[in-house]
Scaffold this active site. Structure first.
Site, PDB file in Angstrom:
ATOM      1  N   THR A  94      29.442 -27.951 145.952  1.00 42.83           N
ATOM      2  CA  THR A  94      31.547 -27.998 146.058  1.00 42.83           C
ATOM      3  C   THR A  94      32.307 -28.245 146.708  1.00 42.83           C
ATOM      4  O   THR A  94      32.596 -27.963 147.550  1.00 42.83           O
ATOM      5  CB  THR A  94      31.606 -26.486 145.128  1.00 42.83           C
ATOM      6  N   LYS A 169      33.939 -27.020 138.083  1.00 43.97           N
ATOM      7  CA  LYS A 169      33.838 -26.214 138.708  1.00 43.97           C
ATOM      8  C   LYS A 169      35.238 -25.197 139.998  1.00 43.97           C
ATOM      9  O   LYS A 169      34.704 -23.703 139.425  1.00 43.97           O
ATOM     10  CB  LYS A 169      33.144 -26.483 139.794  1.00 43.97           C
ATOM     11  N   LYS A 244      37.225 -20.807 149.335  1.00 47.33           N
ATOM     12  CA  LYS A 244      37.162 -22.297 149.950  1.00 47.33           C
ATOM     13  C   LYS A 244      37.616 -22.931 148.224  1.00 47.33           C
ATOM     14  O   LYS A 244      37.972 -23.790 147.971  1.00 47.33           O
ATOM     15  CB  LYS A 244      35.096 -22.516 150.431  1.00 47.33           C
TER      16      LYS A 244
END
Length: 296
Positions: A94, A169, A244
Site C-alpha cells: 500500500t 485502497k 499510514k
C-alpha cells in the site's frame, strides 16, 4: 506451476507467500529478516539471500513492502535489472498513487507487465487466502495477474489503469476508519445510556446503522468472538498501518483538491491514539480512547 519471486515477508506477505506455495507454485522468498525467510521456508517456500536472486528466472514477482520509497528502490535496483523479459510484476504494497504509476510506467518501458494490487482483509485473511485485491494496470496485465492473485484472495477486482488499485485502497481504508470511529462512538454512548452491548449489537446489525466494522470487526468484547477486541486488541490490522493509510489518503486528497473533512478527523483521531501508545494495538482499539478506558 510457475516460479514466483516473493519479496517482503512481513505479517501480510508471509501468509500470502505460503498460499502461493500451497497452490503448487515454486516460491523463491526474500526478506531482510532472516527469521521471516525461515518462516517462509517452513511454509513451503525456498529462501534466498537477495531480491535479485529471488527474481532471477522467475515468471512472476510479488512484492509486499512498507512504503513507496522501498518499492521504487527494490524495483529499480534489483527487480528490473535481474528479471527476464516478459516477467509479470505485482506490487501488493500500500503506497502512494504517484509512485505506483511511476513504477508501472518504468516497468512498461522495459517490456514488463506490471500491476499495483494492494489488499484488504488483514493478517487473518492473508493467512486464510481470503484477501480482496484492488488491481490497477492494463487489462492484459490484469488478466495475467488474476490467476496468481486468486490463489491468495477471494476477490480480485480490476480498478482501472495504473495507480487505480492504490486509489481504491486508500479510499476504502479512509471509509473503514470513519466507520470504525462511528461504531466505537455508538458503543461508548450505548454504554453510558445503560444499553447492553449484545442487545445494541443485535439491533444495530439489523438496522440502518449496520456496517462492516460492526458486524465483521466489532470493536467491543463479547458480541463477535472472532474480533480483536476479545484478544486485548491484538492486531489483525494495527493502528500504525491505519494511520499510514489515512496519511496517504489525506496526501492524495490534497493533491486532487478533494474535500475529506471526516477523513481528516479520522486521521487526527488515529494520530492521537498512536501518540498515546496505541500504535501496535488493533485499529479497533481506538474504542478504549473514545470511551476513556485507554491506559497505554
Amino acid at each position: 506451476m510457475s516460479h514466483i519471486a516473493f519479496i517482503g515477508l512481513g505479517n501480510m506477505g508471509s501468509g500470502m507467500a505460503a498460499n502461493l506455495a500451497k497452490a503448487g507454485h515454486t516460491v523463491h522468498a526474500f526478506d531482510l529478516s532472516p527469521e521471516a525467510v525461515k518462516r517462509a521456508e517452513a511454509a513451503g517456500a525456498r529462501g534466498v539471500d537477495s531480491a535479485a536472486n529471488a527474481v532471477a528466472g522467475a515468471a512472476a514477482v510479488v512484492t509486499m513492502l512498507p512504503a513507496g520509497k522501498h518499492v521504487r528502490s527494490v524495483y529499480e535496483g534489483e527487480i528490473f535489472p535481474n528479471a527476464k523479459p516478459g516477467t509479470l510484476m505485482m506490487d501488493c504494497s500500500t503506497i502512494d498513487v504517484a509512485t505506483a504509476r511511476s513504477v508501472g510506467e518504468a516497468a512498461a518501458a522495459k517490456g514488463f507487465d506490471f500491476v499495483d494490487a494492494p489488499v484488504s482483509g488483514g493478517v487473518a485473511a492473508a493467512e486464510g487466502g481470503t484477501l480482496t485485491f484492488m488491481v490497477g494496470g492494463p487489462e492484459a496485465a490484469f488478466k495475467k495477474a488474476e490467476d496468481y492473485l486468486s490463489k491468495m484472495g477471494k476477490a480480485v477486482i480490476h480498478a482501472g489503469d495504473a495507480g487505480t488499485g492504490q486509489a481504491a485502497k486508500i479510499c476504502n481504508n479512509m471509509l473503514l476508519a470513519i466507520h470504525m470511529i462511528g461504531t466505537c462512538e455508538a458503543f461508548a454512548l450505548a454504554d453510558k445510556l445503560g444499553l447492553d452491548r449484545q442487545k445494541f449489537f443485535d439491533i444495530a446489525s439489523k438496522a440502518s446503522g449496520q456496517n462492516w466494522s460492526l458486524t465483521s470487526y466489532c470493536p467491543v468484547p463479547g458480541p463477535l468472538p472472532s474480533s480483536a477486541a476479545n484478544r486485548d486488541y491484538t492486531p489483525g490490522f494495527a493502528t500504525a498501518m491505519m494511520l499510514k493509510d489515512l496519511k496517504l489518503a489525506m496526501d492524495a486528497a490534497a493533491t486532487a483538491g478533494a474535500s475529506t473533512p471526516l477523513g481528516a478527523q479520522a486521521e487526527a483521531l488515529y494520530a492521537m491514539f498512536d501518540g498515546l501508545g496505541g500504535r501496535e494495538k488493533d485499529f479497533s482499539g481506538i474504542f478504549k480512547m473514545i470511551d476513556g478506558s485507554w491506559r497505554g
